[in-house]
Every structure is written in C-alpha cells, then in structure tokens.
Scaffold this motif. Structure first.
Motif, PDB file in Angstrom:
ATOM      1  N   UNK A   1      60.525-143.730 -16.591  1.00 39.98           N
ATOM      2  CA  UNK A   1      61.039-144.376 -14.948  1.00 39.98           C
ATOM      3  C   UNK A   1      60.538-142.487 -14.041  1.00 39.98           C
ATOM      4  N   UNK A   2      61.583-142.239 -14.444  1.00 42.10           N
ATOM      5  CA  UNK A   2      61.597-141.006 -13.278  1.00 42.10           C
ATOM      6  C   UNK A   2      60.567-140.205 -12.514  1.00 42.10           C
TER       7      UNK A   2
ATOM      8  N   UNK B   1      63.982-155.525 -15.049  1.00 42.24           N
ATOM      9  CA  UNK B   1      64.606-156.635 -14.275  1.00 42.24           C
ATOM     10  C   UNK B   1      65.427-156.337 -13.167  1.00 42.24           C
TER      11      UNK B   1
ATOM     12  N   UNK C   1      63.171-155.707 -20.463  1.00 43.49           N
ATOM     13  CA  UNK C   1      64.727-155.998 -19.762  1.00 43.49           C
ATOM     14  C   UNK C   1      64.884-154.844 -18.425  1.00 43.49           C
ATOM     15  N   UNK C   2      64.847-153.718 -18.790  1.00 40.04           N
ATOM     16  CA  UNK C   2      64.946-152.547 -17.603  1.00 40.04           C
ATOM     17  C   UNK C   2      64.539-153.191 -16.760  1.00 40.04           C
TER      18      UNK C   2
ATOM     19  N   UNK D   1      59.796-143.448 -23.952  1.00 35.40           N
ATOM     20  CA  UNK D   1      59.743-143.854 -23.143  1.00 35.40           C
ATOM     21  C   UNK D   1      60.708-142.916 -22.278  1.00 35.40           C
ATOM     22  N   UNK D   2      61.649-142.458 -22.804  1.00 35.67           N
ATOM     23  CA  UNK D   2      63.282-141.827 -21.606  1.00 35.67           C
ATOM     24  C   UNK D   2      62.445-141.649 -19.914  1.00 35.67           C
ATOM     25  N   UNK D   3      61.095-140.605 -20.836  1.00 32.87           N
ATOM     26  CA  UNK D   3      60.344-139.785 -19.143  1.00 32.87           C
ATOM     27  C   UNK D   3      60.001-140.707 -18.193  1.00 32.87           C
TER      28      UNK D   3
ATOM     29  N   UNK E   1      58.188-149.086 -15.481  1.00 29.53           N
ATOM     30  CA  UNK E   1      58.974-150.314 -16.782  1.00 29.53           C
ATOM     31  C   UNK E   1      58.316-150.475 -17.034  1.00 29.53           C
TER      32      UNK E   1
ATOM     33  N   UNK F   1      62.915-154.029 -24.162  1.00 33.47           N
ATOM     34  CA  UNK F   1      62.994-152.444 -23.535  1.00 33.47           C
ATOM     35  C   UNK F   1      62.612-152.439 -21.874  1.00 33.47           C
TER      36      UNK F   1
END
Lengths: 670, 503
Positions: free
Chosen positions: B250-251, B311, B308-309, B246-248, B322, B305
């Motif tokens: 938000x950016x 938030x 919570x992220x 998922x790391x890509x 997110x 994840x």
C-alpha cells in the motif's frame, strides 16, 4: 464474396455506425444522421447482394457459426441460419429500413438530439438483423432483448415529456413479462431437444426422433405475444406512439413487432396444432377488437397503432390456420403499406407543427398532394382493394379461414372467418374515417391552414414505399402480373428469393430445392398445413365458394368506405361518434379497460405482496445477513488496516516473521 | 571444462532467439541517444519513439503468436529456455510497457521532472522481465531480477520533489534488498546442497533448473533443500505481494507515480508469477508435498487479507494496491492447481493476467487523467459525480472495475471462472471457498468506488461550489481511443474467450 463474410459485414455495418455515433457524434447532428443513413444504405446493398447471390440452399451449420461459450457438453453458438423466410424478412428490414432512415433525416431536422436518435436507429438495425439471421434460440433471445432495448430507448426519445418516459417504461416492462415465458421456453426446449439450433431441432422433429411439445410451444409463444403486442400483452403498443414517428413506422409497425410473427414462423415445426389453435383464436379476436378500438382514437398515430394490432392479428391468424408463408406475406405487405401510413402521418404531423389530433387537421389533400396520394394508395392497400398489395395477402387470409373450415369440416374455423371478415370491415371504417377527416374538407386549425408539402427527404420514401410498393408489392402472387426480370432474380417488384416463402411456405420441398426440411410434419391437421399463398388458394378453390368469399370481402371493404363517407363527412372538426354516442365512443377509447385492470392488479395485489417481501428483506436479508456480515468484515478490515503502520522497522519484522513462517513449513513444524 | 565443451556452449548462443529482448534494449538505447543528441526543442519526439517503437515490436510479436512455436531447447548454455507461454508473455510485457509509457506522457506533462529517463527505465525493466520469465538458471534469474528491481528503485522514487515518492522509494529499496538477500541465500543453499557429491544425483551445474530438478527429485527430504526452496519462494512472494510479504504494497503503490504503480501492479506481479510457475513446475516439481500446502495457506491468507484490508480505504491507489494483493491470492490458487498438475491452470493464469492488464490499465488511465499535481493524493471522494462531469471516463471506470471485480460478461469474470475451474479440477475446495468469499468482499469496495462515481451527490449544498479536488479538462481523442480500446478488449475477452489460447 463469401456469403459468410457478407453476413458478418451486414451485422457489423450498423454496429460500427452506432459505435461511432455513441463515441464521437453524440452532439454530431447532421453528421450522425449521415453516418446512420449511409449504414442503412450499406445494409440494403449488402442484403440485395446476398439475395441475388443466393442459390436457395439453406445456409447454416458449422461453417456459419462461431462457438461462443463451451463448458463440457454445454455449448452456445453464435451463427447464421439463412432460409427462404429469412430472405423475405431480410429484404423487408433492409429495404423499408433504409427508406425510413431517409425519411427520418427530413422529419428530425428540427430535433436537438439527432445523435441519440440516429445512433438508436443503428442499434435497432443491428439487433433486428441479428433476429433475422440468428441460428438458434439463445442468439435470437439476445437480439430479441436488444431490439427491446432499442425500442425502449427510441420511445423515450422525448424523454423530458412524462408520457414518453412512462410509455417507454411500460413497453419495456410488458415485454419482460412475455420474455419471461420465452426464456423458460428456451430452457425447456434446450433441455428437451438437447440443442437450441433451429436446423437441428427441425431435423429431430422431421425424423420423428422427438415430438413437438405443446408446453414449449406455449412458452415460446409468450415472446411472440409480448413483441407483437397480442392479447393479453397488447397494452404497450399504443403508448409506444410517444416516440418519434419514423420510429413508430420502423419499429412499431414494419419490423420489430413483426419479429414476433417471424419467430413463430421460424419455429413453426415445433408448434403443435394446439398451440396454433391458441394463436389463431387470440389473434383473430385481436384483429377484430383492435379494429373497433381504432375508431375510438382522435390521435392519428394511436389510431394507426390499433390498426397495426389488428393486422398483427391477421398475421397470427394466418399462422394459426397453418399457413406460415401467408403470415410472412402479410407481414411484408403490411410493412409496405403500414410504414407508408405512418410516414404519411409523420409528414402531416411535421407539416402541422407536431399536431397529432386528426380533427384539428382537414383539407390537407390540396396542400400536400404527394403525401395525400401516398396515403390514399396505402389506404386502398390496407383495405384490400383488388390489385393493391394488401389485397393479395389479406383477402387470402380471410378466405383461407373459410377454406380450412370447409376442408376439415370443423365449424370453429367459420367463427374465425367471421371474426377476420368483421375485422376487414373495421379496416375500411377506420381508414376511411382517417382519410376523410385528415385530407378532405377544410382545415380545422391554424396549423393545418399553414401546412405545406414536406421536402424531398420525406417525399421520396413516400413515393417509393407508398405509391410503388403499396400498390405493387403483392403482384408476384397474381397470375397475370407476375412478370420476371433481371435473369429471374426479380419477380414483379420483389426479389424472387424473397417471394418464394410467401408463395410456398415450407412446401418448397415438393420442387426439390428445399429437400429434407420441415415439410414432413407428423400429423397434418389439414392439407395445406405449412404452406403459403398457393396452399391457401388451393383451400379456397377446394371449398367451391371462391366467388362468395371474394364478394363478401369486397362488400365489407366498400361498406366501410361508404358508411364513413356519409357518417363522418369531409373534414369534420369533431368526432360525430363521440358527440352522438359518447358511451360507445368511450368504450372503444378505453380499449377493453385492460389498462385499468392491470393498474388495479399492480396497485392492489402486486404492490401489497411486494411490500410484505420488502419488509422481510429489510429485516432478514438486509439487516441481519448483509449489514451483519459487512460489519464483521469491516471490523477485520480496521484491524488489518492498522497493521500498515508505515514504519519501515515494523515492515522488516514482518518479513522476518514471514521467513520464519515459511521455514517452519519447510521443516515440517506446521 | 575443455575446449570442446566451450564450443558446444557457444553453439547454443543463439542471439536471434532473443530478438524481442534485444529490440527492447535497442529501443531503450535509441531513446537514450536521442536524449543526448536531440536539441531540446525536439525532445517531444522521445516518447513517440518509445511508444511507437514498442507498438511496432508488439505488432510483430502478436502476429507471431498465431504461429506454432516450437521450444528451442536450452540456449546460452542453459541460461534461457523459452516455454509454451513465452510468446504470450513477451507480448504481455511489451504491451504493458507501452501502456506505462503512454500513461507516463500524461503524468509527466503535469510534473516538472526529467522525461526521457522514465521511458528508458520502463523499457529496460520490461526487457529484463522478458528475460526473467525465460530464465532456466538461477544466475540468469537473479541477474534479470535485479535488473528489474534496481530499475524499479529509481522509478518508484521518480518524483523526487514528493516526500511520498521518496519515502516509497526508500521502503521499496530496503525491503527489496532484504528480499533479494533472502532469495540469494536460498539460491546459495540449493547450490550448496546440489553440489554435495555425497548426495544422490549431485551435479556440477547446480544452478541449472533441469539439473537441480533432477537432484531435488532424488533427494526431496533433504532439509537444506527444503529451507533453500522456501527462502527462494519468500523472495518471489515479495515480488507478487503475497502475505506476509505484502506489507510494502500500500505505501509504495500510493507513493509511486501512478504509471509506475500500474507498472508494479501489472508487469512486476506477472513476472513474479511466471517465475513462480517456472519454479513450481520445474525444479521444485518434486517438492509438491511442501509447495502445495504452503502456497495454499498463503493463497487463503492473501485473498482474505487483501480484500478485507481494502474495505475501508479511501485512497484509490491504496485500494488498487490492496486489491492487487487479493488478485495475487487468486492467481496463487491457480499456481497451486498447477502444482497439483491441472493442465488448464497455467493457461488460466495467463488469461487472468491479460484480463487484469486490460482492466487495470483502463482504471489507471482514468486515474492518471483525474489526478492533480499531487499524484499521491487521489481519494475516492474525487470521483464524486464523475458520471455527470465525464460520462466517458465513468463508463471506462465502471467496466474496468467491473472486470477487476469479476462481473460477467467482462474478461475478469472469465479469468476468475477459469481459475476456479482449475481449482475445482485440482479438488482444492477450501481454496475455492476462500476465493469466492474474497470475490464477494471485493465487490463491496469496487462497487463503492463506482457508486461514488455514479450516484453520490455532495453532502452539503456548499460543497458543490468549491471542489477541494482538481477538476480535469475534457478527455483528448487519443486518450479516448486508448481507453475505449482497452474497454472493448475487456468486453470482447469476456464474450469470446475461445480461440485466444487455442481453447
């Protein structure tokens, strides 16, 4: 066209109108008014198409319902159930509603917020039609709340005035109290009968499979007490007069408040004799008390509001005596003459530049002849002068109380008779007072001096509702004036389908057209039980006192008019009762000190209890549970947010870690 | 393969069966030609052609949805096989593509960028997604997936003057290429294993889902198969944005132009899920001992994840990104239930995707209208007092966010309810617990956003005088109608969910 399609169209017309106004015409002014009036016209036309095309068979069941929610065996339907009582109610709502819409165009001509007002009227029509056609308890509850909402919205039309905002809040909250009982009742009924459908519950009770339960009836009655403003929830109706006068006429006199009575009639078969007796006493007492309270008001609309309370009391009394048809009949007659009275008061208020104090009016008969005539007709009608609409229903209710007493030998019914007979006296007292004060004598203020007759938008509805219907709406019940025309579809001035229930109530089964319905009650407390006008007259005839009954009612009516004529005089500028007997006047004006008692309860008891709970909530729930868990989650959030470093190398490592994680799973290492 | 074999294969080339995809390609080509040959004064016709062309196609598809659809069997030599969901997903992608084009009109009017390519790429990518969800062969799957991904590389970095957009494009390119490589590696491993004549049920047509499924059913313990399968799943997890791939999100979501963000959030994710459903129910059906625990673990981590992220985020595009991860988590719960064998699960997923589409586009519609020239800087603070300035937009936002948060009686609530019922039927109680905790957390940030729009007043009296964010003008009638329609559908889907998919 298919009746189902007509029902759908009927509900969609006002909804679409409200939607269009809300989305596009909030500042639309006269266009919004046009849309809303056209919608009301559409409703009236479609309603009469339905009534004329209907063959008298109850319409309901699967063909007329849509499944809305379904979880296992739990199912909620949205559907239609159309019977004779709905036919009557539909005719009243559609016809009176249309003319009040027309009247509103004239009355609201100087208002800045026409869009909001007419949108609200359309929403109201939608909700009210939903109540009329609903096939089950859940659906009627939804629309019940929707009329509550539209009433709230329209009472607060002049929202910048404190009293209007407070009145709308009061109406809303008081209704919620009733609706709480209503909702519990629905849940209990659903649990007990296994269905919420009127027709199915009806069949279960008729077949003797299940018996009506007093508890359910009492809880469902709470909804009626709130909506129809009966004891102990009567306090909101007079304050609700803060809304524009057409709203008072449509919602708080003709239709919405009568929805409570209609609902009780709809579920008549599941009300036990005990529940009916409770309703009868509450309503008979309210009929008399509210009649007196009306004398303690100088505001024309508030005085009329107490009159509405009193007449809702009559309807409840008819119901409690076991004559649902008669209750609906009085509802329909009341809708005609009370809507007229409110519209006349609106016409007067409009002409006097929003002056509502009767003692600042006076002498308006010559200045406003059409309004005055309509008001006179409606006054004679409400006071039950023979040949006028109110006479047929109101005098029958009074007589029926005596008749049932004579038949059952239970002297308690004579008490009810006495109460409603005194209520009849109060009717001519407050109506006579109002007529002499407002229309006769000389003008008592600058504003009344310059008053002149209203325009056609307002006078045409007054002529139709006031002069024709206040006079002739009840003729179908007369033995000499019940002429039929239009292939028998019309009787006197009303559609025949709309008159059937008023005449026969649930006794229609006897002529075969309504077979298998609710006529078979397990234990009939008296002979005419479940019937309407006809059954009530049987009871009166059987008592052998018909002449005495007619005479006493007539005497009461005459006494009231004569007494007020000499007591108040013509066009006085002060209330004589107030100056002569201030103590009595204040007692009436305080209408039983209910507002004070409720205020004390809320401020002293409920508020303190609420404060204790609030403290607990602050400490335990808000402090520990909510803030605590939010803090923990927020902390995790900060950590996980910092993982998004924005660095692409880091992201590639994430991917590799992910692949390793997945691989470990595949090879059974996790 | 002999001559007869080829003739049999050619007989399955029923081009008429994929007419919607061909129509999409046709609309795309038409847009391209118009761009080439129209005089520049007439170029404003291009978005109209793109949008109305797709609307016409959508109308035909929706009318077709009501008819009973019979499976045509494998087509094009086993490359494509339409399933029971295909008609709905076709309508889904065309609808989503139309809405993206519509938002694009609004977005591009504020940017000095080439116009027609945007519509062109969106339409081609959507066509490829429609093929992707029908692929029944890994070759077809990979080719259509790459068509989608390469289209997105361009779309994400479409705003070439914005460093954010370029950065997002670069990240998407590198990580997309990496995930494609992982996916391809997994496919190759499966191909190799299935073609091994030493193993039972080995096949010469080992890219075909059906043949591969038979092979895997016969040899579910083969390590090569297991590693290949999880690598394929890794590649799909990139598409749907499941943790740890998922790391890509938000950016890229923040940097991409807002309509493209919507496209990524709705269509791309839906395509990924349909592929995952096809795989889990198809060739990997015999691997449920692996897929169920793996996907369950991923689902729990993803839900927690994502929520919570989200938030503490203040940038709304990141919040949407997110929260989109969290939605992927809920959908994964449905996929797990499907892998366990609950019949309701696939329909619950599709209902959820539709609910998500309507709610997301309502929210994105509001975002596009409120965004300034600097598209990537859209903070929650910009929504302050929106209810006073633009009550209509605030209402749309409230219903859109309410549906995303799963508040009854909106569509999102019913979608979650159906997924949870499916999970309950599959006895996935841990997943159910995690999902419910996730929903509770999500209410916090969705309502925080709404609170900003409805209740927050500027902290200092001076703030009111000089807003640091753009103050958009009134909402046009077409925008009002479109958003109003999305909101009405969201409410109606919440009220009447029966009969949408036949119960």
């Amino acid at each position: 066209m298919d009746t189902l399609a007509l029902f759908n169209i009927l509900l969609f017309i006002p909804l679409v109108s409200a939607g269009i106004i809300a989305l596009f015409l909030r500042r639309g002014g006269i266009v919004a008014a046009g849309v809303s009036v056209l919608a009301a016209l559409g409703i009236a036309v479609v309603s009469f198409m339905i009534l004329f095309g209907w063959n008298g068979e109850p319409l309901g069941g699967d063909h007329y319902s849509y499944t809305w929610l379904e979880f296992g065996t739990y199912q909620i339907n949205l559907g239609y159930y159309f019977t004779y009582e709905s036919a009557t109610m539909l005719a009243v709502v559609a016809f009176v509603g249309f003319f009040i819409h027309v009247f509103s165009v004239g009355y609201m001509d100087d208002d800045q917020n026409k869009g909001r007002f007419f949108g609200g009227l359309s929403i109201f029509m939608f909700s009210m039609l939903g109540i009329v056609l609903a096939s089950n308890l859940f659906m009627i509850f939804i629309f019940w709340e929707l009329v509550g909402f539209s009433s709230y919205m329209l009472i607060a039309h002049y929202w910048d005035k404190d009293f209007a905002a407070a009145a709308s809040k009061k109406a809303f909250i008081v209704n919620r109290i009733g609706d709480f009982g209503f909702l519990v009742g629905i849940a209990w009924a659903y649990h007990y009968f296994g269905t919420a459908d009127f027709a199915e519950i009806n069949a279960l009770i008729a077949s003797g499979e299940k018996h009506a339960v007093t508890g359910i009836g009492l809880l469902l009655m709470c909804g009626f007490l709130g909506k129809s403003a009966q004891f102990p929830l009567q306090v909101w109706l007079t304050d609700a007069m803060a809304g524009p006068t057409p709203v008072s006429a449509l919602i708080h006199a003709a239709t919405m408040v009568a929805a409570g009575v209609y609902f009780m009639v709809r579920i008549f078969f599941l009300l036990t004799p005990d529940v009916l007796e409770v309703i009868m006493w509450i309503c008979a007492a309210m009929a008399m008390l509210a009649g007196f309270w009306a004398l303690g008001q100088s505001d024309i609309k508030k005085s009329l509001a107490y009159s509405t309370l009193s007449h809702l009391g009559y309807m409840g009394t008819a119901l409690g005596l076991g004559f649902p048809g008669l209750a609906i009949m009085h509802m329909a007659m009341h809708a005609c003459f009370k809507a007229t009275l409110f519209l006349c008061s609106g016409s007067v208020i409009h002409a006097c530049h929003h002056e509502q104090d009767m003692f600042k009016m006076g002498g308006l008969w010559k200045k406003m002849p059409i309004t005055g005539t309509a008001f006179l007709f409606a006054t004679l009608s409400i006071a039950a002068v023979p040949m006028f609409a109110g006479y047929y229903s109101k005098d029958t209710i009074i007589g029926a109380a005596f008749g049932v007493g004579a038949e059952t030998g239970n002297s308690a019914y004579y008490g009810v008779w006495a109460l409603v007979l005194i209520a009849a006296l109060t009717t001519s007292l407050y109506m006579g007072r109002m007529f002499y004060v407002v229309f006769l004598g000389k003008p008592n203020s600058e504003k009344a001096e310059h008053a002149h007759e209203s325009n056609l938008w307002m006078t045409v509805p007054l002529i139709v509702l006031g002069i024709f219907l206040s006079l002739g709406a009840g003729w179908f019940a007369s033995s000499t004036l019940d002429f039929k025309w239009a292939n028998g579809e019309m009787t006197a001035m009303l559609p025949t389908d709309a008159t059937t229930f008023m005449m026969d109530g649930y006794d229609v089964a006897e002529d075969g057209s309504h077979a298998g319905d609710t006529a078979h009650h397990v234990d009939k407390p008296h002979h005419g039980y479940g019937g309407g006008f006809t059954a009530a007259h049987h009871a009166i005839d059987a008592s052998g006192q018909k002449t005495m009954l007619e005479g006493s009612s007539f005497a009461m009516m005459l006494l009231g008019f004569i007494f007020t004529f000499f007591y108040y005089g013509l066009g006085p500028s002060k209330d004589k009762l107030q100056t002569q007997l201030p103590g009595l006047y204040n007692a009436l004006a305080k209408h039983g000190w209910f507002d004070d008692i409720y205020d004390w309860y809320v401020a002293e008891v409920q508020e303190r209890f609420a404060n204790i709970l609030a403290t607990l909530d602050q400490l335990l729930i808000s402090g520990l549970l909510v803030r605590g868990t939010a803090g923990v989650a927020g902390l995790f959030g900060m950590v996980s947010r910092s993982l998004h470093v924005g660095n692409i190398h880091g992201y590639v490592y994430w991917f590799l870690a992910g692949v390793l994680f997945f691989g470990a799973f595949a090879l059974g290492m996790l | 393969m002999n001559y007869n074999g080829f003739q049999e294969l050619a007989a399955t080339n029923q081009w008429s069966a994929i007419w919607p995809e061909l129509s999409m390609a046709g609309i795309g080509l038409l847009v391209l030609c118009l761009d080439l040959f129209l005089p520049s004064s007439r170029k404003r016709l291009i978005p109209l052609v793109a949008i109305f062309g797709q609307l016409a196609l959508l109308a035909v598809l929706v009318m077709g949805c009501g008819c009973a659809t019979e499976s045509t069997g494998p087509l094009f030599g086993g490359m494509i096989e339409s399933g029971p969901y295909t008609p709905y997903m076709r309508a889904f992608f065309v609808l989503s593509s139309t809405l993206v084009c519509y938002l694009g009109v609004s977005y591009l009017s504020r940017q000095n960028l080439p116009r027609s390519e945007f519509y062109l790429l969106t339409i081609f990518v959507s066509g490829a997604m429609m093929l992707l969800v029908q692929s029944s062969n890994f070759v077809m799957l990979f080719v259509s997936l790459e068509t989608v991904t390469i289209g997105f590389y361009v779309l994400v970095s479409y705003c070439r003057y914005s460093p954010f957009s370029l950065e997002a494009g670069l990240k998407y390119l590198i990580l997309g290429a990496l995930s494609s490589a992982i996916l391809l590696f997994g496919i190759v491993l499966l191909y190799g294993a299935a073609s091994n004549p030493a193993l039972a049920q080995s096949t010469t047509d080992s890219m075909n889902f059906a043949a591969l499924g038979k092979f895997i059913a016969a040899t579910p313990e083969e390590p090569l198969v297991l590693v290949g399968a999880v690598l394929v799943l890794c590649g799909i997890c990139f598409k749907i944005g499941a943790v740890p791939f998922q790391i890509w999100v938000p950016d890229v979501y923040q940097g991409a132009p807002t309509p493209v963000t919507a496209f990524l959030a709705v269509s791309s994710k839906a395509a990924g899920f349909l592929v995952l459903m096809n795989l889990v129910a198809g060739p990997f059906a015999a691997l449920s001992k692996l897929t169920v625990p793996l996907l369950s673990a991923i689902a729990i981590i993803t839900i927690l994840f994502g929520n919570i992220t989200a938030l503490g985020q203040r940038n709304v595009k990141r919040v949407i990104g997110l929260s989109g991860i969290a939605h992927a988590g809920y959908l994964l719960v449905g996929v797990v239930a499907m892998a366990v064998g609950v019949a309701l699960a696939p329909w619950a997923i599709i209902f959820y995707l539709f609910a998500y589409l309507f709610a997301s586009f309502a929210v994105f519609g509001v975002m596009v209208h409120l965004a300034g020239v600097e598209d990537e800087i859209q903070e929650i603070d910009h929504y302050q007092k929106l209810a006073e300035r633009q009550p209509f937009l605030a209402g749309v936002l409230a219903i859109g966010l309410g549906s995303l948060a799963g508040i009854p009686p909106l569509a999102g609530f019913i979608g979650k309810l159906l997924l949870f019922i499916a999970a309950f039927q599959a006895e996935l109680y841990t997943l159910l617990g995690a999902a419910i905790i996730g929903v509770v957390i999500s209410v916090y940030y969705y309502f925080g956003w709404m609170r900003e729009a409805f209740f927050i007043k500027p902290a200092l009296p001076g703030d009111e005088a000089r807003p640091s964010y753009p103050m958009p003008g009134a909402v046009g009638i077409i925008h009002k109608l479109t958003l109003g329609l999305l909101v009405v559908i969201t409410v109606l889907m919440g009220l009447f969910q029966r009969g949408i998919f036949g119960g």
